[in-house]
Scaffold this motif. Structure first.
Motif, PDB file in Angstrom:
ATOM      1  N   ALA A 169       0.819  -1.203   0.000  1.00 24.52           N
ATOM      2  CA  ALA A 169       0.000   0.000   0.000  1.00 24.52           C
ATOM      3  C   ALA A 169       0.859   1.262   0.000  1.00 24.52           C
ATOM      4  CB  ALA A 169      -0.932  -0.013   1.210  1.00 24.52           C
ATOM      5  N   LYS A 170       1.952   1.236   0.736  1.00 23.55           N
ATOM      6  CA  LYS A 170       2.830   2.407   0.812  1.00 23.55           C
ATOM      7  C   LYS A 170       3.397   2.757  -0.559  1.00 23.55           C
ATOM      8  CE  LYS A 170       6.667   4.165   3.665  1.00 23.55           C
ATOM      9  NZ  LYS A 170       7.655   4.506   2.623  1.00 23.55           N
ATOM     10  N   GLU A 171       3.829   1.747  -1.288  1.00 24.48           N
ATOM     11  CA  GLU A 171       4.370   2.004  -2.626  1.00 24.48           C
ATOM     12  C   GLU A 171       3.301   2.578  -3.553  1.00 24.48           C
ATOM     13  OE1 GLU A 171       5.367   1.691  -6.671  1.00 24.48           O
ATOM     14  OE2 GLU A 171       3.840   0.366  -5.775  1.00 24.48           O
ATOM     15  N   LEU A 172       2.074   2.061  -3.447  1.00 26.30           N
ATOM     16  CA  LEU A 172       0.976   2.553  -4.286  1.00 26.30           C
ATOM     17  C   LEU A 172       0.682   4.018  -3.996  1.00 26.30           C
ATOM     18  CD1 LEU A 172      -1.412   2.130  -6.255  1.00 26.30           C
ATOM     19  CD2 LEU A 172      -2.764   1.387  -4.276  1.00 26.30           C
ATOM     20  N   ILE A 173       0.601   4.367  -2.737  1.00 31.78           N
ATOM     21  CA  ILE A 173       0.259   5.744  -2.374  1.00 31.78           C
ATOM     22  C   ILE A 173       1.385   6.700  -2.759  1.00 31.78           C
ATOM     23  CG2 ILE A 173      -0.285   7.296  -0.456  1.00 31.78           C
ATOM     24  CD1 ILE A 173      -2.532   5.309  -1.303  1.00 31.78           C
ATOM     25  N   ARG A 177      -0.257   6.517  -8.364  1.00 28.76           N
ATOM     26  CA  ARG A 177      -0.914   5.910  -9.533  1.00 28.76           C
ATOM     27  C   ARG A 177      -2.427   5.892  -9.385  1.00 28.76           C
ATOM     28  NH1 ARG A 177       3.233   2.273  -8.605  1.00 28.76           N
ATOM     29  NH2 ARG A 177       1.798   0.706  -7.758  1.00 28.76           N
ATOM     30  N   TYR A 178      -2.893   5.817  -8.147  1.00 25.60           N
ATOM     31  CA  TYR A 178      -4.337   5.746  -7.897  1.00 25.60           C
ATOM     32  C   TYR A 178      -5.095   6.943  -8.458  1.00 25.60           C
ATOM     33  CZ  TYR A 178      -3.580   9.040  -4.041  1.00 25.60           C
ATOM     34  OH  TYR A 178      -3.264  10.141  -3.293  1.00 25.60           O
ATOM     35  N   ARG A 179      -4.420   8.059  -8.638  1.00 22.21           N
ATOM     36  CA  ARG A 179      -5.092   9.274  -9.120  1.00 22.21           C
ATOM     37  C   ARG A 179      -5.580   9.123 -10.559  1.00 22.21           C
ATOM     38  NH1 ARG A 179      -4.629  13.348  -5.487  1.00 22.21           N
ATOM     39  NH2 ARG A 179      -2.920  13.221  -3.956  1.00 22.21           N
ATOM     40  N   HIS A 180      -5.099   8.111 -11.267  1.00 19.59           N
ATOM     41  CA  HIS A 180      -5.481   7.929 -12.667  1.00 19.59           C
ATOM     42  C   HIS A 180      -6.667   6.975 -12.835  1.00 19.59           C
ATOM     43  CE1 HIS A 180      -1.881  10.136 -13.627  1.00 19.59           C
ATOM     44  NE2 HIS A 180      -1.121   9.241 -12.988  1.00 19.59           N
ATOM     45  N   ILE A 181      -7.184   6.472 -11.731  1.00 16.96           N
ATOM     46  CA  ILE A 181      -8.338   5.565 -11.792  1.00 16.96           C
ATOM     47  C   ILE A 181      -9.556   6.325 -12.322  1.00 16.96           C
ATOM     48  CG2 ILE A 181     -10.085   4.461 -10.305  1.00 16.96           C
ATOM     49  CD1 ILE A 181      -7.904   2.575 -10.810  1.00 16.96           C
ATOM     50  N   ILE A 453      -2.354   5.155   3.255  1.00 16.53           N
ATOM     51  CA  ILE A 453      -1.719   3.833   3.186  1.00 16.53           C
ATOM     52  C   ILE A 453      -2.598   2.802   3.880  1.00 16.53           C
ATOM     53  CG2 ILE A 453       0.299   2.479   3.871  1.00 16.53           C
ATOM     54  CD1 ILE A 453       1.933   5.104   3.708  1.00 16.53           C
ATOM     55  N   GLN A 454      -3.139   3.172   5.032  1.00 20.92           N
ATOM     56  CA  GLN A 454      -4.027   2.247   5.750  1.00 20.92           C
ATOM     57  C   GLN A 454      -5.244   1.880   4.916  1.00 20.92           C
ATOM     58  OE1 GLN A 454      -4.440   4.807   9.236  1.00 20.92           O
ATOM     59  NE2 GLN A 454      -3.478   3.240  10.507  1.00 20.92           N
ATOM     60  N   LEU A 455      -5.816   2.862   4.214  1.00 18.19           N
ATOM     61  CA  LEU A 455      -6.984   2.592   3.378  1.00 18.19           C
ATOM     62  C   LEU A 455      -6.646   1.594   2.281  1.00 18.19           C
ATOM     63  CD1 LEU A 455      -9.898   3.141   2.519  1.00 18.19           C
ATOM     64  CD2 LEU A 455      -9.080   5.174   1.295  1.00 18.19           C
ATOM     65  N   ALA A 456      -5.495   1.774   1.637  1.00 16.05           N
ATOM     66  CA  ALA A 456      -5.084   0.826   0.601  1.00 16.05           C
ATOM     67  C   ALA A 456      -4.802  -0.551   1.193  1.00 16.05           C
ATOM     68  CB  ALA A 456      -3.850   1.353  -0.126  1.00 16.05           C
TER      69      ALA A 456
END
Length: 617
Positions: A169-173, A177-181, A453-456
């Motif tokens: 999750a930390k790497e994702l946040i 990248r999530y902003r492009h969903i 990060i917790q949410l992911a």
């Protein structure tokens, strides 16, 4: 048991948030300390200490219980919270209640929103210990003066699975990248947004298009001006509808909406939430929310009539009922436990005629009050089976993770899988369910980047409940990442949904590529789930064999009053439910178990058979 320290926990009555209080109380008790949680009379007195006898009531409560360390909690408006705390703190100082002046109190701490903590620290020159909500259990206990040797190993243990999800999750946040969903395709069916739209129609469409989960979130601005609050919320509805990210708008209705709908509110304290007080106001929200579906919580009285009102004014996507809760039991309403259960069963009788799903809002309320993991599962199963017997054809099965927040991930998986397995055994041609997963209320850090990060990470946990089923969970209740700090605005809601959808998609891809473990075959999780399943099946058989008319209001009342579903941290100051509060629970190896005075685990079967024998005497 250490008798030299007694922790007292207190909060203004208007603030209905209690999870943090129960969490720290549970931790302190696990460390062997006595904890006293103030009752409604004392909490109510906090709201106006200038009134005759109110401060005396609080002072007497401190003295009679021998409290040496006092905790004050408030999670609503920061300015008001600071004022309420200082009102008490300054009186305690003036009355020489602290040990530095010869009194008994060794310390006082404040727990609340970060802004409130900053105000309290500033006004007191940093002399008051403050808790912002992101402190891990061990740190919280250490801050409160608990020596390391008294902290159970189960509280401080680290878990490999939880570390793996955190790192993912930390790497994702950090990559953003999530902003492009982009929004999924959930709106292409013929009746979408029309008067006959429904959750079941959207579910069938999204299932066929392979674009699950359905996304729900709970929201609403806080404003003391009722008209301004409604106006602002309707603008939020329009903005969220335009985003295309949200399927189900869950109206964060106020306490007065739930307890005094349609009545005169003059002189009553509203607390937080959207102050809806008429069907017309509900209809306006519904119009502004299209093509989103809408839902809201039921009330604390007149439950069958409110179900009709929600059906007429909202075309409610599904009905949420709390069964044992939101009544005199938890201070949220005036109904007795039996009255509440009867109203809920009557409401289901009406809901069945509409064909709408029912969501039993049950297991996490037991968990909030200290129940063990088996009781969490059984309470959800009993509510589900009662719904089926009453004719409900589609159930919304809510599973709140991270409750309590020091539950380790593999135990959350075991609990969730066991509940799913038991309720799936009820499925047939006339009954099915949708799994609705969500993060825990007390889970998120006030550090917003950490909360993302917790949410992911918790989204990954949701997907591991049924890792071989791409349609599970059918619904994700997105708890917005800022909720430990402030109410979520539409931009935060949209970002929280993007984080959730992105984490879900990338985690599934990572599993396919072998970059993360396939938890379907994780041995310890399988063993924990099988143990829970066998324990729950035995317990259910004992209940069905020994509680006449179990799946009725009277049967459910008896299950509670006899103590089958233990709630050791229920605020039962009038001692109406001594058998329900007599059992102790503790964290053992990342799970919550019923224990004896020496901390030894009591099996559910032996405890149930003891209760049955007591019933026969």
């Amino acid at each position: 048991m250490d008798t030299s320290e007694v922790y007292g926990l207190i909060k203004p009555l208007v603030d209905v948030h209690t999870m943090g209080i129960f969490t720290i109380a549970n931790l302190l008790r696990d460390c062997g300390y006595k904890v006293c949680i103030a009752g409604d009379d004392v909490n109510g007195a906090l709201e106006n200490l200038t009134r005759l006898n109110n401060y005396g009531l609080v002072k007497r409560w401190i003295g009679e219980n021998g409290i040496t360390r006092l905790g004050f909690s408030y999670r609503l408006d920061p300015q008001k919270g600071c004022e309420l705390f200082l009102s008490l703190y300054e009186r305690l100082l003036g009355d020489k209640m602290f040990s530095k002046d010869g009194g008994r109190l060794k310390g006082i701490h404040f727990a609340g929103l970060p802004d409130t903590c900053d105000m309290v620290s500033g006004k007191t020159g940093g002399s008051v210990l403050v808790f912002r909500g992101d402190e891990p259990p061990v740190r919280s206990l250490t801050m409160l003066g608990v020596p390391q040797e008294r902290i159970p190993v189960s509280v401080s243990q680290d878990d490999e699975y939880d570390r793996m999800r955190w790192n993912f999750a930390k790497e994702l946040i950090e990559s953003e990248r999530y902003r492009h969903i982009v929004s999924p395709d959930h709106f292409g069916y013929a009746q979408c947004g029309k008067d006959d739209d429904s959750y079941l129609a959207r579910l069938d469409y999204a299932t066929a298009k392979h674009t699950l989960p359905i996304i729900r979130t709970h929201s609403g601005p806080y404003n003391v001006n009722r008209e301004e609050a409604l106006k602002e919320y309707n603008s939020w509805c329009e903005e969220l509808a335009a985003s295309g990210l949200l399927d189900v708008l869950s109206i964060g209705s106020s306490q007065l909406t739930q307890s005094h709908f349609g009545e005169n509110w003059e002189g009553l304290s509203n607390g937080g939430g959207i102050p809806v007080n008429s069907e017309i106001e509900y209809r306006v929200i519904r119009e502004n929310a299209r093509p989103m579906l809408t839902r809201t919580y039921s009330g604390t009285k007149n439950v069958p009539e409110l179900a009709r009102i929600h059906e007429r004014s909202l075309n409610i996507s599904w009905h949420a009922l709390s069964f044992w809760w939101f009544n005199e039991l938890d201070g949220r309403g005036s109904n007795t436990l039996l009255e509440n259960l009867k109203e809920h069963f009557d409401a289901i009788g009406y809901i069945v005629t509409t064909g709408k799903p029912v969501e039993p809002n049950v297991p996490h309320h037991f968990a909030f009050r200290g129940c063990d993991d088996v009781s969490y599962i059984i309470s959800g199963y009993l509510a589900a089976k009662a719904c089926k017997r009453l004719g409900v054809r589609h159930l919304i099965l809510q599973n709140m993770l991270n409750t309590p927040k020091y539950t380790i991930g593999i135990q959350d998986l075991a609990k969730g899988r066991t509940l799913i397995r038991l309720v799936r055994e009820l499925e047939d041609g006339n009954f099915r369910f949708s799994l609705q997963s969500r993060a825990g209320l007390d889970y998120f850090s006030p550090d917003l980047e950490e909360a993302k990060i917790q949410l992911a990470a918790v989204t990954c946990l949701m997907d591991d409940l049924e890792p071989d089923n791409s349609d599970s969970p059918q619904i994700v209740h997105v708890v917005n990442y800022c909720e430990a700090v402030r109410l979520a605005t539409p931009p935060v809601i949209k970002e929280s949904i993007q984080i959730t959808l992105s984490a879900l998609r990338e985690y599934r891809q990572a599993r396919i590529k072998g970059l993360v473990p396939d938890m379907k075959h994780h041995m310890e999780t399988l063993e924990r789930a099988e143990e829970l399943y066998e324990e729950c099946k035995t317990a259910i058989c004992i209940l069905e064999d020994n509680i006449p008319n179990l799946y009725t209001p009277e049967g459910f009342e008896k299950v509670f009053t006899e103590g089958f579903l233990p709630v050791p941290y229920l605020l039962d100051h009038q001692r109406k439910y001594p058998k329900a509060t007599m059992w102790k629970t503790a964290v053992k190896n990342g799970s919550v178990r019923v224990v004896d005075d020496d901390g030894r685990i009591i099996s559910t079967e032996s405890r149930y058979r003891y209760i049955v024998n007591q019933m026969k005497d």
